[in-house]
Write an enzyme that holds these catalytic residues in place. Structure first.
Site, mmCIF file in Angstrom:
data_model
loop_
_atom_site.group_PDB
_atom_site.id
_atom_site.type_symbol
_atom_site.label_atom_id
_atom_site.label_comp_id
_atom_site.label_asym_id
_atom_site.label_seq_id
_atom_site.Cartn_x
_atom_site.Cartn_y
_atom_site.Cartn_z
ATOM 1 N N SER A 1 0.833 -1.213 -0.008
ATOM 2 C CA SER A 1 0.034 0.022 0.127
ATOM 3 C C SER A 1 0.927 1.080 0.138
ATOM 4 O O SER A 1 1.251 1.805 1.141
ATOM 5 C CB SER A 1 -0.983 0.034 1.404
ATOM 6 O OG SER A 1 -1.987 -0.534 0.952
ATOM 7 N N LEU B 1 2.335 4.259 5.581
ATOM 8 C CA LEU B 1 3.855 4.212 5.921
ATOM 9 C C LEU B 1 4.255 3.204 6.540
ATOM 10 O O LEU B 1 5.259 2.380 6.459
ATOM 11 C CB LEU B 1 4.125 5.445 6.524
ATOM 12 C CG LEU B 1 4.051 6.953 5.750
ATOM 13 C CD1 LEU B 1 4.507 8.055 6.780
ATOM 14 C CD2 LEU B 1 4.541 6.899 4.487
ATOM 15 N N GLU C 1 -13.182 3.736 -0.754
ATOM 16 C CA GLU C 1 -12.633 3.088 0.550
ATOM 17 C C GLU C 1 -13.356 2.886 1.409
ATOM 18 O O GLU C 1 -13.212 2.432 2.654
ATOM 19 C CB GLU C 1 -11.386 3.700 0.677
ATOM 20 C CG GLU C 1 -10.210 3.872 -0.314
ATOM 21 C CD GLU C 1 -9.363 2.786 -0.712
ATOM 22 O OE1 GLU C 1 -8.720 2.061 0.510
ATOM 23 O OE2 GLU C 1 -8.872 2.731 -1.836
ATOM 24 N N HIS D 1 -6.385 7.124 4.756
ATOM 25 C CA HIS D 1 -7.882 7.446 5.038
ATOM 26 C C HIS D 1 -8.072 8.599 5.936
ATOM 27 O O HIS D 1 -7.033 8.938 7.150
ATOM 28 C CB HIS D 1 -8.531 6.076 5.517
ATOM 29 C CG HIS D 1 -8.171 4.895 4.568
ATOM 30 N ND1 HIS D 1 -7.845 3.666 4.860
ATOM 31 C CD2 HIS D 1 -8.539 4.868 3.332
ATOM 32 C CE1 HIS D 1 -7.924 2.868 3.766
ATOM 33 N NE2 HIS D 1 -8.386 3.411 2.711
ATOM 34 N N CYS E 1 -9.809 0.609 11.972
ATOM 35 C CA CYS E 1 -9.674 -0.074 10.716
ATOM 36 C C CYS E 1 -10.123 -1.435 10.899
ATOM 37 O O CYS E 1 -10.874 -1.947 9.777
ATOM 38 C CB CYS E 1 -8.141 -0.120 10.219
ATOM 39 S SG CYS E 1 -7.297 1.497 10.001
HETATM 40 O O1 SUG Z 1 -5.382 -0.330 2.843
HETATM 41 N N1 SUG Z 1 -2.852 -2.004 4.633
HETATM 42 C C1 SUG Z 1 -4.266 -1.611 4.579
HETATM 43 C C2 SUG Z 1 -4.749 -0.792 6.009
HETATM 44 C C3 SUG Z 1 -6.063 -0.222 5.818
HETATM 45 C C4 SUG Z 1 -6.417 0.550 6.944
HETATM 46 N N2 SUG Z 1 -7.678 0.931 7.032
HETATM 47 C C5 SUG Z 1 -8.066 2.047 7.639
HETATM 48 N N3 SUG Z 1 -7.639 3.090 7.734
HETATM 49 N N4 SUG Z 1 -9.435 2.220 7.653
HETATM 50 C C6 SUG Z 1 -4.410 -0.489 3.389
HETATM 51 O O2 SUG Z 1 -3.595 0.261 3.111
HETATM 52 C C7 SUG Z 1 -1.128 -3.431 3.755
HETATM 53 C C8 SUG Z 1 -1.057 -4.911 3.224
HETATM 54 C C9 SUG Z 1 0.427 -5.062 2.634
HETATM 55 O O3 SUG Z 1 1.165 -4.011 2.467
HETATM 56 O O4 SUG Z 1 0.665 -6.365 2.806
HETATM 57 C C10 SUG Z 1 -2.566 -2.924 3.718
HETATM 58 O O5 SUG Z 1 -3.426 -3.391 2.800
#
Ligand code: SUG
Length: 416
Positions: free
Chosen positions: A22, A26, A162, A230, A347
């Site tokens: 992603s 970070l 999202e 987000h 999340c």
């Molecule tokens: O979409 N991480 C998710 C985290 C989502 C957090 N959600 C909210 N803030 N509501 C994302 O970035 C990382 C997966 C990886 O790198 O293997 C990931 O998808």
């Protein structure tokens, strides 16, 4: 029973891993390539759910999606020459972050008096774009009662959506009509703006929200650039309360004015930059907290343990609770495995305000079911995954078997 807020947490899937997929998140990119601990991750999530039940909240859950995804390799013509990130996408357990599963407008807000849910298309990140068909199946099963729910498909993929992570609802109490705030980003910064304004506006129309019940606010570009991919990384709302960082919105004063004018009773707790910097807020996930009202009426902020480890954040929380603001209690949870992928307590949950009696009871947690889920996790979830394991057939088999065992334990054979 009347309308209450139910938190539907995603059970952390057996393929939970750190593939660094992603951009703009970070924590996820920093931890790329590290060994993950899926069993521990899932138990941490379950402990959070149990903690919420102990506070008297109604708790729901969603199951991990089928992984490795069966369609992705063919759709992308994957072979050994393909980008490792593209290859890893099929294993992602990212559906655990159910705040991104859908946007929810509870029945008191909508013109037809039903609770509307729109599954999020998650098109900005390849590994997340494959979630919605299986998420939709699950939503259609959990909220099958069409007299109470309307479940919508995704917004067209040219407009990124999202889900609830970019949506806040203000109301005097969960069963009352509310005002819904849709927060979107504008492209142009170093990282993707994952929520598109037109996706938010289309959802408000699909959910039949009247103009005075839907506000549209731009997220601060500097917050996105600092890693707040987000809105729920920099702001959270519950009932009459908004808990926000001073630099959450593009036009902070204008945003707060809009919210105050639509909800004159709103109580705003704004954390200034000189108390907690944007960077400290994002590193600790202070705002990615669950802000809840348990039956004892004491509004509680459920924060990740990283908040205690950050001196400015800890000092802010101590001062806040010692004062006489609306947030009276802080509850600390350990969700470190999820946090390392950029997913905090907020999340991990999708809020649905509705009458629990109208939900398929198989998706609601009780003590017995928590014990059953725990046994399946203990018996079947891999104890650890090195990203190199993603290339092995053995891991794929174990992940499939683990999910199948959970489905059987919860009698949710429709999801096979
Ligand atoms: O979409 N991480 C998710 C985290 C989502 C957090 N959600 C909210 N803030 N509501 C994302 O970035 C990382 C997966 C990886 O790198 O293997 C990931 O998808």
């Amino acid at each position: 029973m009347s309308i209450v807020e139910i938190n539907f947490d995603g059970i952390v899937g057996p393929s939970h891993n750190y593939a660094g997929l992603s951009l703009g998140n970070l924590a996820a990119t920093r931890n790329q390539g590290k060994v993950s601990y899926p069993r521990e991750a899932a138990l941490q999530g379950l402990a959070k759910m149990r903690g919420n039940m102990e506070m008297g909240l109604v708790q729901g859950f969603f199951l991990p999606l089928p992984r490795p995804d069966a369609h992705w390799p063919q759709d992308m013509a994957l072979d050994a020459s393909a980008d490792p990130a593209l290859r890893a996408a099929r294993f992602s357990a990212s559906s655990m972050w159910t705040a991104n599963a859908a946007t929810v407008s509870p029945a008191p807000d909508t013109k037809d008096g039903r609770c509307h849910l729109s599954v999020a298309n998650l098109v900005s990140m390849p590994h997340r774009s494959i979630e919605w068909p299986d998420t939709l199946k699950q939503l259609q099963l959990a909220f099958a009662d069409e007299t109470h729910f309307a479940v919508h498909g995704p917004i067209r993929p040219c407009f990124g959506d999202e889900g609830a992570a970019n949506h806040m609802r203000f109301c005097e109490s969960h069963g009352d009509a509310g005002v819904e705030v849709f927060v979107y980003g504008r492209p142009g910064g170093p990282f993707p703006a994952r929520q598109h304004e037109q996706a938010s506006r289309a959802i408000a129309r699909k959910h039949s929200l009247s103009a005075d019940r839907a506000l549209f606010i731009e997220q601060s570009p500097e917050a996105i650039a600092a890693g707040a991919f987000h809105n729920d990384v920099v702001a959270v709302a519950n009932e009459r309360v908004l808990f926000t960082h001073e630099r959450a919105f593009a036009d902070q004063a204008g945003a707060l004015r809009k919210i105050r004018s639509a909800c004159p009773w709103v109580e705003i707790v704004e954390v200034p930059e000189d108390a907690v910097s944007l960077d400290d807020a994002i590193a600790s996930y202070l705002f990615n907290a669950q802000l809840i009202t348990p039956p004892d009426g004491v509004m509680t902020l459920i924060v990740p343990s990283e908040c205690e480890a950050s001196p400015p954040v800890k000092a802010w929380l101590d001062t806040m609770v010692a004062g006489n603001g609306p947030i009276r209690r802080v509850h600390v949870v350990d969700v470190r495995e999820s946090m390392a992928n950029g997913g905090g307590p907020a999340c991990l949950r999708l809020r649905v305000a509705c009458d629990p009696a109208t939900v398929d009871p198989r998706f609601l947690l009780d003590k017995g079911k928590a014990t059953r889920i725990e046994s399946v996790i203990a018996a079947h979830w891999p104890s650890q995954i090195d990203p190199a394991d993603l290339e092995t057939g053995a891991l794929a088999d174990q992940v499939r078997e683990a999910r199948a065992a959970l489905i059987e334990a919860l009698d949710l054979m429709e999801l096979r």
